[in-house]
Write a protein that holds these residues in place. Structure first.
Motif, PDB file in Angstrom:
ATOM      1  N   LYS A  83     -10.202  -3.085 -33.339  1.00  0.00           N
ATOM      2  CA  LYS A  83     -11.456  -2.438 -32.971  1.00  0.00           C
ATOM      3  C   LYS A  83     -12.060  -3.131 -31.750  1.00  0.00           C
ATOM      4  N   VAL A  84     -12.529  -2.314 -30.816  1.00  0.00           N
ATOM      5  CA  VAL A  84     -13.124  -2.841 -29.590  1.00  0.00           C
ATOM      6  C   VAL A  84     -14.597  -2.455 -29.553  1.00  0.00           C
ATOM      7  N   ARG A  85     -15.464  -3.450 -29.417  1.00  0.00           N
ATOM      8  CA  ARG A  85     -16.903  -3.168 -29.307  1.00  0.00           C
ATOM      9  C   ARG A  85     -17.204  -2.615 -27.923  1.00  0.00           C
ATOM     10  N   THR A  86     -17.987  -1.547 -27.881  1.00  0.00           N
ATOM     11  CA  THR A  86     -18.329  -0.932 -26.594  1.00  0.00           C
ATOM     12  C   THR A  86     -19.749  -1.284 -26.152  1.00  0.00           C
ATOM     13  N   THR A  87     -20.482  -2.003 -26.987  1.00  0.00           N
ATOM     14  CA  THR A  87     -21.813  -2.488 -26.600  1.00  0.00           C
ATOM     15  C   THR A  87     -21.891  -3.982 -26.913  1.00  0.00           C
ATOM     16  N   GLU A  88     -22.922  -4.629 -26.396  1.00  0.00           N
ATOM     17  CA  GLU A  88     -23.116  -6.057 -26.652  1.00  0.00           C
ATOM     18  C   GLU A  88     -24.369  -6.312 -27.488  1.00  0.00           C
ATOM     19  N   THR A 146      -5.315  10.950 -11.494  1.00  0.00           N
ATOM     20  CA  THR A 146      -6.585  10.263 -11.748  1.00  0.00           C
ATOM     21  C   THR A 146      -6.917  10.369 -13.231  1.00  0.00           C
ATOM     22  N   ARG A 147      -7.934   9.639 -13.659  1.00  0.00           N
ATOM     23  CA  ARG A 147      -8.305   9.672 -15.073  1.00  0.00           C
ATOM     24  C   ARG A 147      -9.759   9.258 -15.230  1.00  0.00           C
ATOM     25  N   ASP A 148     -10.344   9.653 -16.359  1.00  0.00           N
ATOM     26  CA  ASP A 148     -11.645   9.131 -16.766  1.00  0.00           C
ATOM     27  C   ASP A 148     -11.410   7.917 -17.666  1.00  0.00           C
ATOM     28  N   TYR A 149     -12.470   7.136 -17.862  1.00  0.00           N
ATOM     29  CA  TYR A 149     -12.394   5.974 -18.745  1.00  0.00           C
ATOM     30  C   TYR A 149     -13.487   6.078 -19.798  1.00  0.00           C
ATOM     31  N   SER A 150     -13.094   6.026 -21.048  1.00  0.00           N
ATOM     32  CA  SER A 150     -14.040   6.089 -22.160  1.00  0.00           C
ATOM     33  C   SER A 150     -14.770   4.754 -22.284  1.00  0.00           C
ATOM     34  N   PRO A 151     -15.871   4.710 -23.059  1.00  0.00           N
ATOM     35  CA  PRO A 151     -16.548   3.429 -23.281  1.00  0.00           C
ATOM     36  C   PRO A 151     -15.607   2.351 -23.814  1.00  0.00           C
ATOM     37  N   ARG A 152     -14.684   2.724 -24.696  1.00  0.00           N
ATOM     38  CA  ARG A 152     -13.736   1.746 -25.239  1.00  0.00           C
ATOM     39  C   ARG A 152     -12.831   1.201 -24.135  1.00  0.00           C
ATOM     40  N   GLN A 153     -12.342   2.101 -23.291  1.00  0.00           N
ATOM     41  CA  GLN A 153     -11.475   1.663 -22.194  1.00  0.00           C
ATOM     42  C   GLN A 153     -12.238   0.815 -21.186  1.00  0.00           C
ATOM     43  N   MET A 154     -13.487   1.172 -20.942  1.00  0.00           N
ATOM     44  CA  MET A 154     -14.294   0.378 -20.010  1.00  0.00           C
ATOM     45  C   MET A 154     -14.582  -1.009 -20.578  1.00  0.00           C
ATOM     46  N   ALA A 155     -14.739  -1.103 -21.888  1.00  0.00           N
ATOM     47  CA  ALA A 155     -14.964  -2.411 -22.512  1.00  0.00           C
ATOM     48  C   ALA A 155     -13.740  -3.305 -22.309  1.00  0.00           C
TER      49      ALA A 155
END
Length: 508
Positions: free
Chosen positions: A402-407, A62-71
Motif C-alpha cells: 500500500k502506498v500513501r498518497t497524502t502526508e 504519453t500518460r497520466d499519473y494517478s495520486p498513487r503513481q505520483m507518490a
C-alpha cells in the motif's frame, strides 16, 4: 444516394491508402495529393469531423499519473535530490523550448527526433531534446566556468515509445553535471559514485555500469582501417551489440554500410572484449592501439579512473566494455551507461536489461556557443527516471504494497453533534503549528466513518473531540494502528503529535 455504410467503406479505403503511403515513405507530393482527395471526398459526402465520436485518451506515447503513481515518483525524486545535495549541487532551470539553431547539429542522426514549433514572432523554436545542450547554452550565455548543478525537467523526443519499458514521447530527465577545470577523472569518479548511491538506495535490483571512451573508439577504428567518414555510422552499429549478436552487427557494417569484411573482423576482435582495469592495462600493451595517440590518452584516463573508483569502493560495479559506443555529437571523452539487470522470474524467461542512466564528458559543447570558442570542461550524468518509475511501480504491485498518497498526520474528528466548531478550532491550531491535519467536510459525521477514513488513507492518528473533552480542556488522541487512546491537554497536543510522528519544529 449511397448508404452510410458504403460511404464509411469508401472513406476507410481512402484512409488506408494515405496511411500506406506514409508507411512506405512515398514522396511528399504523392501523399499531399491523396490527402487532398480524401478531404474533397469528405466534403462531398458531408462528412463532418465534429460529429464523429470523440475518443477521450492521452496522445500516443504519453500518460497520466494517478495520486498513487505520483507518490511513488516523489519518493524516487526525494532519494535522487537528497543525493545531489549531499554532493554539493545547486539547482537551475531553463526554458522548455530553445531557439532551433541552439539544438540543431548537436545530436547527429537524432536531430530528426526534435519537435519543431510553429514560427512564433519571428523566432524558429524547438522543444528541448535533452537538458545538456540547454545547460551548455546557459554556461556560455552567463560566462560561467565553474558550477556543480542538477536539473530535473521534461524533455521531448519524437521516438517510438515503449511505455511498458518506461519510454515516452515526453519524459522527465534528471541531470547532474560538473563544469570546470579540475584534475583528471576526479569529477568523473564522483559522477559514477553518485549513480551507484542512487541506484542502491532505490533498491530496484542489480545493476552494472559500463564504461568506455570516445577516444579509444576512434583510435580503435583508425587502427582497424575504418575510413574517417564512417566512424560515426560504424559506431552506431557497434552499439547494438548489447541487443544483437556480433554476426548481425558485422552483416550490417559490411552489407549496409560498405565496410570491408577484414576491417569488420579486426573491429570484432576488440569490441567483444569487456572486463576490469586489467583489460585497460592489456590494451595499453596492444601492438596497434599503443601506437595511436587518441587511444593511449583514453586508456590512460580509464586506468586513472579505476584507481579513484577503487578508493570510492565501487570498482566491483564497473565494467570496461569496448562495445559501448553510444553518444551524441558533443561527447568527447569517457562515456558510461548504467544498466539494470532483471533476472528471469519464470521458467523459460530470458533476462532483460535496460539502460537507466548514462554519463558523458563533453568538453567542447560550451565552446560551440561561446563567441570566442572558449571551452569549459564538463562531465555529467542523466538518469532515466521513467524506467525507474515503471520498475518501482511493478515491484509495489507484485508485493501488493500500500502506498500513501497524502502526508496527513492526524485527522481531527468529532464524537458528537453540535460541538460549536470545536474540531475546526483544533484543526486550525494544528495547521498554525505546521502539523499536517485534516477534518471531514461534514457538519455531523459519524465517528465510525471518520475512523474508517483514517484506515483507508493511512492516517496514523485521530484527535477526537466530544462534549466531555471540551469541558475538561483535553483532546482524545487515538492511534489508528493500535487503537490505543490517551487524553492530551489541548496546549500539549502539538508537542504530543510531533513526538509520535518524529516531526521537527515548524519554521515558516
Amino acid at each position: 444516394m449511397a448508404s452510410p455504410a458504403l460511404e464509411e467503406l469508401v472513406l476507410n479505403s481512402r484512409h488506408r491508402l494515405v496511411r500506406g503511403l506514409k508507411q512506405q515513405k512515398a514522396s511528399a507530393d504523392q501523399i499531399e495529393e491523396e490527402v487532398a482527395k480524401l478531404l474533397k471526398l469528405k466534403a462531398q459526402l458531408g462528412h463532418d469531423e465534429s460529429k464523429q465520436k470523440f475518443v477521450l485518451k492521452t496522445p500516443k506515447g504519453t500518460r497520466d499519473y494517478s495520486p498513487r503513481q505520483m507518490a511513488v515518483r516523489e519518493k524516487v525524486f526525494d532519494v535522487i535530490i537528497c543525493c545531489f545535495k549531499r554532493h554539493g549541487a545547486e539547482v537551475i532551470d531553463t526554458p522548455v523550448f530553445e531557439l532551433k539553431e541552439t539544438l540543431m547539429g548537436k545530436y547527429g542522426q537524432d536531430c530528426k527526433l526534435i519537435y519543431d514549433l510553429k514560427d512564433q514572432g519571428g523566432e524558429l523554436l524547438s522543444l528541448r531534446y535533452d537538458l545538456t545542450v540547454p545547460f551548455g547554452r546557459y554556461l556560455a550565455m552567463n560566462n560561467l566556468t565553474n558550477i556543480k548543478r542538477y536539473h530535473i525537467a521534461k524533455v521531448y523526443r519524437r521516438d517510438n515509445p515503449a511505455m511498458t519499458r518506461g519510454r515516452y514521447l515526453n519524459s522527465i530527465t534528471v541531470d547532474f553535471d560538473i563544469a570546470g577545470q579540475f584534475d583528471p577523472m576526479i569529477p568523473d569518479a564522483e559522477c559514477l559514485k553518485i549513480m551507484c548511491e542512487i541506484l542502491s538506495s532505490l533498491q530496484i535490483g542489480k545493476f552494472l555500469v559500463k564504461v568506455n571512451d570516445r577516444r579509444i573508439l576512434d583510435g580503435m577504428f583508425a587502427v582497424c582501417g575504418v575510413p574517417d567518414s564512417k566512424f560515426r555510422t560504424i559506431c552506431s552499429s557497434v552499439d547494438k551489440l548489447d541487443k544483437v549478436s556480433w554476426e548481425e552487427v558485422k552483416n550490417e557494417m559490411v552489407g549496409e554500410k560498405g565496410l570491408a569484411p577484414e576491417v569488420a573482423d579486426r573491429i570484432g576482435d576488440y569490441v567483444q572484449q569487456h572486463g576490469e582495469v586489467c583489460l585497460v592495462e592489456q590494451l595499453l600493451q596492444d601492438p596497434k592501439l599503443s601506437q595511436n595517440k587518441q587511444a593511449v590518452e583514453g586508456l590512460g584516463d580509464l586506468k586513472l579512473l579505476f584507481e579513484y573508483l577503487t578508493l570510492f569502493g565501487i570498482d566491483d560495479k564497473i565494467s570496461f566494455d569496448l562495445s559501448l559506443a553510444r553518444g551524441l555529437d558533443y561527447y568527447t571523452g569517457v562515456i558510461y551507461v548504467a544498466v539494470l539487470l532483471q533476472m528471469p522470474t519464470g521458467a523459460g524467461e530470458e533476462p532483460w536489461c535496460g539502460q537507466c542512466g548514462c554519463w558523458r564528458r563533453y568538453d567542447g559543447l560550451v565552446g560551440m556557443f561561446d563567441p570566442k570558442g572558449r571551452k569549459v570542461p564538463c562531465v555529467g550524468l542523466s538518469i532515466g527516471v521513467e524506467r525507474i518509475f515503471s520498475i518501482v511501480e511493478q515491484r509495489l504491485e507484485a508485493l501488493e504494497e500500500k502506498v500513501r498518497t497524502t502526508e496527513t498526520q492526524v485527522l481531527v474528528a468529532s464524537a458528537q453533534k453540535k460541538l460549536a466548531g470545536g474540531e475546526t478550532k483544533a484543526c486550525l491550531q494544528l495547521w498554525d503549528a505546521g502539523i499536517k491535519a485534516e477534518l471531514l467536510y461534514k457538519k455531523n459525521p459519524k465517528l465510525l466513518n471518520q475512523l474508517q477514513y483514517c484506515e483507508e488513507t493511512g492516517i496514523p492518528l485521530v484527535a477526537i473531540i466530544g462534549e466531555q473533552e471540551l469541558k475538561d480542556g483535553v483532546i482524545k488522541l487515538r492511534s489508528v494502528a493500535s487503537r490505543e487512546e490517551v487524553d492530551v491537554r489541548r496546549e500539549d497536543l502539538v508537542e504530543e503529535i510531533r513526538r509520535r510522528t518524529n516531526q521537527p519544529l515548524y519554521v515558516c
